[in-house]
Scaffold this active site. Sequence first.
Site, PDB file in Angstrom:
ATOM      1  N   ASP A 201     -75.320 -39.341 -13.925  1.00 51.99           N
ATOM      2  CA  ASP A 201     -75.104 -38.791 -12.595  1.00 51.99           C
ATOM      3  C   ASP A 201     -75.283 -39.904 -11.561  1.00 51.99           C
ATOM      4  O   ASP A 201     -76.324 -40.565 -11.521  1.00 51.99           O
ATOM      5  CB  ASP A 201     -76.104 -37.658 -12.337  1.00 51.99           C
ATOM      6  CG  ASP A 201     -75.690 -36.786 -11.166  1.00 51.99           C
ATOM      7  OD1 ASP A 201     -75.859 -37.245 -10.027  1.00 51.99           O
ATOM      8  OD2 ASP A 201     -75.208 -35.666 -11.391  1.00 51.99           O
ATOM      9  N   ILE A 202     -74.253 -40.134 -10.737  1.00 44.31           N
ATOM     10  CA  ILE A 202     -74.324 -41.178  -9.716  1.00 44.31           C
ATOM     11  C   ILE A 202     -75.338 -40.764  -8.645  1.00 44.31           C
ATOM     12  O   ILE A 202     -75.263 -39.658  -8.105  1.00 44.31           O
ATOM     13  CB  ILE A 202     -72.947 -41.431  -9.088  1.00 44.31           C
ATOM     14  CG1 ILE A 202     -71.964 -41.933 -10.155  1.00 44.31           C
ATOM     15  CG2 ILE A 202     -73.045 -42.454  -7.950  1.00 44.31           C
ATOM     16  CD1 ILE A 202     -70.559 -42.152  -9.644  1.00 44.31           C
ATOM     17  N   ASN A 209     -70.067 -40.197   0.193  1.00 47.44           N
ATOM     18  CA  ASN A 209     -68.989 -39.424   0.821  1.00 47.44           C
ATOM     19  C   ASN A 209     -69.232 -39.236   2.314  1.00 47.44           C
ATOM     20  O   ASN A 209     -68.297 -39.349   3.125  1.00 47.44           O
ATOM     21  CB  ASN A 209     -68.854 -38.060   0.139  1.00 47.44           C
ATOM     22  CG  ASN A 209     -68.087 -38.124  -1.169  1.00 47.44           C
ATOM     23  OD1 ASN A 209     -67.238 -38.991  -1.361  1.00 47.44           O
ATOM     24  ND2 ASN A 209     -68.385 -37.210  -2.072  1.00 47.44           N
ATOM     25  N   ASP A 218     -63.868 -41.381  -3.920  1.00 48.52           N
ATOM     26  CA  ASP A 218     -62.981 -41.344  -5.091  1.00 48.52           C
ATOM     27  C   ASP A 218     -62.827 -42.731  -5.711  1.00 48.52           C
ATOM     28  O   ASP A 218     -62.734 -42.875  -6.942  1.00 48.52           O
ATOM     29  CB  ASP A 218     -61.609 -40.790  -4.702  1.00 48.52           C
ATOM     30  CG  ASP A 218     -61.630 -39.280  -4.485  1.00 48.52           C
ATOM     31  OD1 ASP A 218     -62.657 -38.650  -4.804  1.00 48.52           O
ATOM     32  OD2 ASP A 218     -60.616 -38.739  -3.991  1.00 48.52           O
ATOM     33  N   ARG A 233     -68.174 -47.826 -26.528  1.00 49.80           N
ATOM     34  CA  ARG A 233     -67.291 -48.199 -27.626  1.00 49.80           C
ATOM     35  C   ARG A 233     -66.113 -47.239 -27.723  1.00 49.80           C
ATOM     36  O   ARG A 233     -66.138 -46.154 -27.157  1.00 49.80           O
ATOM     37  CB  ARG A 233     -68.083 -48.201 -28.940  1.00 49.80           C
ATOM     38  CG  ARG A 233     -69.262 -49.157 -28.940  1.00 49.80           C
ATOM     39  CD  ARG A 233     -70.258 -48.828 -30.028  1.00 49.80           C
ATOM     40  NE  ARG A 233     -70.810 -47.478 -29.858  1.00 49.80           N
ATOM     41  CZ  ARG A 233     -71.709 -46.946 -30.662  1.00 49.80           C
ATOM     42  NH1 ARG A 233     -72.188 -47.620 -31.683  1.00 49.80           N
ATOM     43  NH2 ARG A 233     -72.156 -45.717 -30.456  1.00 49.80           N
ATOM     44  N   GLU A 244     -69.752 -36.088  -9.376  1.00 50.45           N
ATOM     45  CA  GLU A 244     -70.223 -37.418  -9.762  1.00 50.45           C
ATOM     46  C   GLU A 244     -70.877 -37.428 -11.135  1.00 50.45           C
ATOM     47  O   GLU A 244     -71.580 -38.362 -11.490  1.00 50.45           O
ATOM     48  CB  GLU A 244     -71.231 -37.921  -8.722  1.00 50.45           C
ATOM     49  CG  GLU A 244     -72.533 -37.172  -8.652  1.00 50.45           C
ATOM     50  CD  GLU A 244     -72.497 -35.969  -7.719  1.00 50.45           C
ATOM     51  OE1 GLU A 244     -73.554 -35.590  -7.195  1.00 50.45           O
ATOM     52  OE2 GLU A 244     -71.412 -35.399  -7.524  1.00 50.45           O
ATOM     53  N   ARG A 260     -81.095 -48.118 -25.735  1.00 50.18           N
ATOM     54  CA  ARG A 260     -80.669 -49.484 -25.406  1.00 50.18           C
ATOM     55  C   ARG A 260     -79.246 -49.497 -24.867  1.00 50.18           C
ATOM     56  O   ARG A 260     -78.930 -50.192 -23.890  1.00 50.18           O
ATOM     57  CB  ARG A 260     -80.785 -50.387 -26.635  1.00 50.18           C
ATOM     58  CG  ARG A 260     -82.185 -50.910 -26.885  1.00 50.18           C
ATOM     59  CD  ARG A 260     -82.175 -52.006 -27.934  1.00 50.18           C
ATOM     60  NE  ARG A 260     -81.818 -51.492 -29.248  1.00 50.18           N
ATOM     61  CZ  ARG A 260     -82.704 -51.036 -30.127  1.00 50.18           C
ATOM     62  NH1 ARG A 260     -84.003 -51.027 -29.821  1.00 50.18           N
ATOM     63  NH2 ARG A 260     -82.312 -50.591 -31.308  1.00 50.18           N
ATOM     64  N   ARG A 264     -78.131 -50.517 -20.979  1.00 48.81           N
ATOM     65  CA  ARG A 264     -77.120 -51.526 -20.631  1.00 48.81           C
ATOM     66  C   ARG A 264     -76.126 -50.957 -19.622  1.00 48.81           C
ATOM     67  O   ARG A 264     -75.703 -51.652 -18.687  1.00 48.81           O
ATOM     68  CB  ARG A 264     -76.389 -51.999 -21.893  1.00 48.81           C
ATOM     69  CG  ARG A 264     -77.198 -52.922 -22.778  1.00 48.81           C
ATOM     70  CD  ARG A 264     -76.320 -53.635 -23.786  1.00 48.81           C
ATOM     71  NE  ARG A 264     -75.668 -52.715 -24.702  1.00 48.81           N
ATOM     72  CZ  ARG A 264     -76.190 -52.331 -25.853  1.00 48.81           C
ATOM     73  NH1 ARG A 264     -77.389 -52.780 -26.230  1.00 48.81           N
ATOM     74  NH2 ARG A 264     -75.539 -51.496 -26.654  1.00 48.81           N
TER      75      ARG A 264
END
Length: 342
Positions: A201-202, A209, A218, A233, A244, A260, A264
């Site tokens: 979740d951003i 916005n 966007d 992957r 979001e 891990r 990243r």
Amino acid sequence: MSDPVESLASLTVHRDLDALDAALVHALADLLQPQAIAIHRLLGLRQQPSHWTLSARLGPLVAWTGRPLPVRPFDDELPELAALPAHKACIDTGCVQHLTAEAGAAVTLFPLLSGRGPVAVLEVQSAQPLGEADVQMVSGILRVFQNFWNVVDESERDTLTGLLNRKTFDDTFFKISLALPRPPSALEAPAGGGCWLAVLDIDHFKSVNDRFGHLIGDEVLLLAARMLREMFRHHDRLYRFGGEEFVVLLRCGSEADARRALERVREGMANHAFPQVGHVTVSIGFAQVLPGDTPSSAFGRADKAVYHAKQHGRNRVVSYNDLVLLGQAGQEDARVGEVELF
């Protein structure tokens, strides 16, 4: 030999992309009776594909390097584009290629093209070179197949980011959950690792916005989706659930491996400077998919973890098991009961 029209009709009953590729290979095998047949799909960003993966095959397929190609490998086993120069030439030219394999088999390569450019190569190995009539027949079938494949693919994609959409999630989840080995106890995790569901979740996206407008918002979502495609992957499944919020199903050997990988992603997102907006962070919660799990129960556990991350500083990765250890979630919440289907 099958009827080409019947072969085409048999393809259109499928709505799963993997099943479509497999159905195409089987249909063409019935028509051509080849020694081997396969579809090599391009992986990577649409503008810059970097690797090949075998999405379907029948028969012993041998790469031009003289070694067998892996089927559904992990990323470190995927051949780069340059490893199959004839296939790359087929993609680059958009033309059928006629070659001879090291073992003496005749090989015909057909490009699969979409409106956005080349997406795959069909490889047919046969004792004798395909005749012109067969080449034209296969080329025609591939055009119809690719048009249908595009329709199915677009129906499964979020219109803004191009990631998979919410409606495709349940089917994929159940395939994964049902394939997991069942442990001796319902409270134990499956042996040998498995699949993990993560919710990303951003942080403070409403503020983006409000300050910069929805068009810039966007753009942030588009760039975030592109970064996620690059950082996960090829066999991990990425979804946009709306707003979001993103969801990923990833295969990992352990919780530590999953953590891990997600760390990243979190670090990569935090260190990236978004145009006009600057730095944006994500909060991530994750939970293991258990045998017989349901989409709502697994998502609910990961969602509790991401809520905890939001409430404790954001820009962090939290496992559902972290909440169990903290006494903020019960182990019984993760238990998957028997589901009565009939």
